[in-house]
Design an enzyme around this catalytic site. Sequence first.
Site, PDB file in Angstrom:
ATOM      1  N   HIS A  68       6.059  -4.520   3.726  1.00 48.84           N
ATOM      2  CA  HIS A  68       7.045  -3.440   3.620  1.00 48.84           C
ATOM      3  C   HIS A  68       6.525  -2.225   2.842  1.00 48.84           C
ATOM      4  O   HIS A  68       7.310  -1.388   2.409  1.00 48.84           O
ATOM      5  CB  HIS A  68       8.346  -3.972   2.987  1.00 48.84           C
ATOM      6  CG  HIS A  68       9.043  -4.971   3.852  1.00 48.84           C
ATOM      7  ND1 HIS A  68      10.054  -5.799   3.403  1.00 48.84           N
ATOM      8  CD2 HIS A  68       8.882  -5.286   5.168  1.00 48.84           C
ATOM      9  CE1 HIS A  68      10.471  -6.579   4.397  1.00 48.84           C
ATOM     10  NE2 HIS A  68       9.767  -6.294   5.476  1.00 48.84           N
ATOM     11  N   ARG A 108      13.779   3.289  -9.202  1.00 38.05           N
ATOM     12  CA  ARG A 108      13.166   1.961  -9.021  1.00 38.05           C
ATOM     13  C   ARG A 108      11.724   1.955  -9.521  1.00 38.05           C
ATOM     14  O   ARG A 108      11.279   1.000 -10.149  1.00 38.05           O
ATOM     15  CB  ARG A 108      13.202   1.559  -7.544  1.00 38.05           C
ATOM     16  CG  ARG A 108      14.596   1.106  -7.133  1.00 38.05           C
ATOM     17  CD  ARG A 108      14.610   0.563  -5.729  1.00 38.05           C
ATOM     18  NE  ARG A 108      13.753  -0.591  -5.550  1.00 38.05           N
ATOM     19  CZ  ARG A 108      13.296  -1.004  -4.369  1.00 38.05           C
ATOM     20  NH1 ARG A 108      13.619  -0.355  -3.269  1.00 38.05           N
ATOM     21  NH2 ARG A 108      12.534  -2.067  -4.273  1.00 38.05           N
ATOM     22  N   CYS A 122       2.501  14.085   8.948  1.00 44.45           N
ATOM     23  CA  CYS A 122       1.175  13.695   9.455  1.00 44.45           C
ATOM     24  C   CYS A 122       0.757  12.283   9.037  1.00 44.45           C
ATOM     25  O   CYS A 122      -0.249  11.769   9.509  1.00 44.45           O
ATOM     26  CB  CYS A 122       0.111  14.694   9.010  1.00 44.45           C
ATOM     27  SG  CYS A 122      -0.303  14.566   7.243  1.00 44.45           S
ATOM     28  N   GLN A 154       6.716  -9.284   1.076  1.00 44.05           N
ATOM     29  CA  GLN A 154       7.707  -8.283   1.481  1.00 44.05           C
ATOM     30  C   GLN A 154       7.963  -7.327   0.325  1.00 44.05           C
ATOM     31  O   GLN A 154       8.698  -6.351   0.476  1.00 44.05           O
ATOM     32  CB  GLN A 154       9.027  -8.975   1.850  1.00 44.05           C
ATOM     33  CG  GLN A 154       8.910  -9.929   3.032  1.00 44.05           C
ATOM     34  CD  GLN A 154      10.135 -10.831   3.117  1.00 44.05           C
ATOM     35  OE1 GLN A 154      11.159 -10.443   3.674  1.00 44.05           O
ATOM     36  NE2 GLN A 154      10.036 -12.028   2.582  1.00 44.05           N
ATOM     37  N   CYS A 168       3.109  11.277   3.957  1.00 45.08           N
ATOM     38  CA  CYS A 168       3.671  12.478   4.560  1.00 45.08           C
ATOM     39  C   CYS A 168       4.536  12.089   5.752  1.00 45.08           C
ATOM     40  O   CYS A 168       4.099  11.330   6.624  1.00 45.08           O
ATOM     41  CB  CYS A 168       2.546  13.414   5.014  1.00 45.08           C
ATOM     42  SG  CYS A 168       3.198  14.853   5.883  1.00 45.08           S
ATOM     43  N   GLY A 180      10.615 -17.386  -2.833  1.00 45.83           N
ATOM     44  CA  GLY A 180      11.545 -16.357  -3.294  1.00 45.83           C
ATOM     45  C   GLY A 180      11.991 -15.359  -2.240  1.00 45.83           C
ATOM     46  O   GLY A 180      12.126 -14.181  -2.533  1.00 45.83           O
ATOM     47  N   CYS A 233      -0.238  19.513   4.745  1.00 46.67           N
ATOM     48  CA  CYS A 233       0.150  20.059   6.059  1.00 46.67           C
ATOM     49  C   CYS A 233       1.529  20.729   6.014  1.00 46.67           C
ATOM     50  O   CYS A 233       1.995  21.262   7.012  1.00 46.67           O
ATOM     51  CB  CYS A 233       0.144  18.954   7.111  1.00 46.67           C
ATOM     52  SG  CYS A 233       1.603  17.892   7.088  1.00 46.67           S
TER      53      CYS A 233
HETATM   54  P1  OAD Z   1      16.486 -11.270  -1.147  1.00 49.75           P
HETATM   55  O1  OAD Z   1      17.157 -10.575  -2.271  1.00 49.75           O
HETATM   56  O2  OAD Z   1      17.160 -11.233   0.177  1.00 49.75           O
HETATM   57  O3  OAD Z   1      16.266 -12.793  -1.535  1.00 49.75           O
HETATM   58  C1  OAD Z   1      15.704 -13.171  -2.766  1.00 49.75           C
HETATM   59  C2  OAD Z   1      15.515 -14.673  -2.769  1.00 49.75           C
HETATM   60  O4  OAD Z   1      14.831 -15.036  -3.947  1.00 49.75           O
HETATM   61  C3  OAD Z   1      16.828 -15.466  -2.745  1.00 49.75           C
HETATM   62  O5  OAD Z   1      16.741 -16.459  -1.743  1.00 49.75           O
HETATM   63  C4  OAD Z   1      16.896 -16.086  -4.151  1.00 49.75           C
HETATM   64  O6  OAD Z   1      17.518 -17.354  -4.153  1.00 49.75           O
HETATM   65  C5  OAD Z   1      15.431 -16.192  -4.512  1.00 49.75           C
HETATM   66  N1  OAD Z   1      15.136 -16.155  -5.952  1.00 49.75           N
HETATM   67  C6  OAD Z   1      15.701 -15.368  -6.904  1.00 49.75           C
HETATM   68  N2  OAD Z   1      15.115 -15.564  -8.087  1.00 49.75           N
HETATM   69  C7  OAD Z   1      14.158 -16.509  -7.905  1.00 49.75           C
HETATM   70  C8  OAD Z   1      13.201 -17.150  -8.753  1.00 49.75           C
HETATM   71  N3  OAD Z   1      13.114 -16.849 -10.040  1.00 49.75           N
HETATM   72  N4  OAD Z   1      12.379 -18.065  -8.200  1.00 49.75           N
HETATM   73  C9  OAD Z   1      12.460 -18.383  -6.873  1.00 49.75           C
HETATM   74  N5  OAD Z   1      13.328 -17.806  -6.032  1.00 49.75           N
HETATM   75  C10 OAD Z   1      14.168 -16.883  -6.520  1.00 49.75           C
HETATM   76  O7  OAD Z   1      15.010 -10.688  -1.079  1.00 49.75           O
HETATM   77  P2  OAD Z   1      13.966 -10.738   0.142  1.00 49.75           P
HETATM   78  O8  OAD Z   1      14.101 -12.006   0.909  1.00 49.75           O
HETATM   79  O9  OAD Z   1      12.632 -10.419  -0.408  1.00 49.75           O
HETATM   80  O10 OAD Z   1      13.221  -4.956   2.628  1.00 49.75           O
HETATM   81  O11 OAD Z   1      14.473  -9.532   1.017  1.00 49.75           O
HETATM   82  C11 OAD Z   1      13.721  -9.166   2.141  1.00 49.75           C
HETATM   83  C12 OAD Z   1      13.771  -7.686   2.332  1.00 49.75           C
HETATM   84  O12 OAD Z   1      15.126  -7.228   2.295  1.00 49.75           O
HETATM   85  C13 OAD Z   1      13.102  -6.863   1.237  1.00 49.75           C
HETATM   86  O13 OAD Z   1      11.706  -6.790   1.381  1.00 49.75           O
HETATM   87  C14 OAD Z   1      13.744  -5.519   1.416  1.00 49.75           C
HETATM   88  C15 OAD Z   1      15.177  -5.959   1.566  1.00 49.75           C
HETATM   89  O14 OAD Z   1      16.013  -5.100   2.224  1.00 49.75           O
HETATM   90  C16 OAD Z   1      13.112  -3.620   2.762  1.00 49.75           C
HETATM   91  O15 OAD Z   1      13.437  -2.842   1.888  1.00 49.75           O
HETATM   92  C17 OAD Z   1      12.558  -3.203   4.077  1.00 49.75           C
END
Ligand code: OAD
Length: 248
Positions: free
Chosen positions: A115, A66, A126, A97, A123, A185, A150
């Site tokens: 996030h 990634r 620690c 996020q 680490c 988004g 550590c």
């Molecule tokens: P999601 O993948 O759940 O949602 C992405 C959102 O972006 C969807 O609602 C899409 O419709 C929208 N989208 C996609 N392309 C777009 C664009 N060009 N313009 C506007 N909107 C668009 O992603 P998150 O909500 O960020 O956490 O997910 C939340 C968390 O779930 C992430 O931070 C991650 C994941 O597991 C961790 O890893 C802890």
Amino acid sequence: MENLAKKVSNSKFVVTLTGAGVSAESGISTFRDKDGLWKTYRVDELATPNAFARNPKLVWEWYEWRRNIIRNASPNPAHYAIAKLERTLQNFLLITQNVDNLHKVAGSEKIIELHGNIFKNKCSRCGKIYDATKGPVPLGQSLENLQCDCGGLLRPDVVWFGESIPHIEAAFNASSTCDFMLVVGTSGTVEPAASLPYIAKRAGAFILEINLNETPLTQVADYSIFGKAGEILPTLVQNLLTVQKFKV
Ligand code: OAD
């Protein structure tokens, strides 16, 4: 758009909450869309403390994969528009996020990375933080290159499922004191971030959502614009600049 821009301009404290959709136009996969990461990869193998304890090499390989994608990506007009919003408004905070660092590359400074940040290592013993912007992590068989001073094993400084969120108090405080929240988004399905717009709404803030599609938040948002963040946000900010220019 002009009315929304006026609303932003008249607000005392604007908070913007972003999710993976804001980086989609930079070529970074979201999590839950059709080709989203969690449609192909398993959370419990890659993004939990247990997964790391069980197979750190696999977890590291996934994060390095990634990181490589993100290293080759650039901010898109949505990131730049949000950075411009910060420079235009007196009281502004970005809560993201996303771990991809692209908001910072675009110039955002008042930012909470809820996030974590994929270009930092931490680490696992620690908690010491290391800069990981410098290039790929050499993944040897025994991960000996990934040791802290550590002796603890380094991990990516991102929040995994089941872990607490370091800056959540600040995010709660901002959400309950802002009078305008822009939500861009995000599917609004991952807690505690998903609660922030509801906290803002309860405290009386105006909620503007920008997303490709309807989300659970659409029902409570004061206004939703459906389309690409990279197209809508620059127009909103351009309107805001015009409104500010002629403000008496
Ligand atoms: P999601 O993948 O759940 O949602 C992405 C959102 O972006 C969807 O609602 C899409 O419709 C929208 N989208 C996609 N392309 C777009 C664009 N060009 N313009 C506007 N909107 C668009 O992603 P998150 O909500 O960020 O956490 O997910 C939340 C968390 O779930 C992430 O931070 C991650 C994941 O597991 C961790 O890893 C802890």
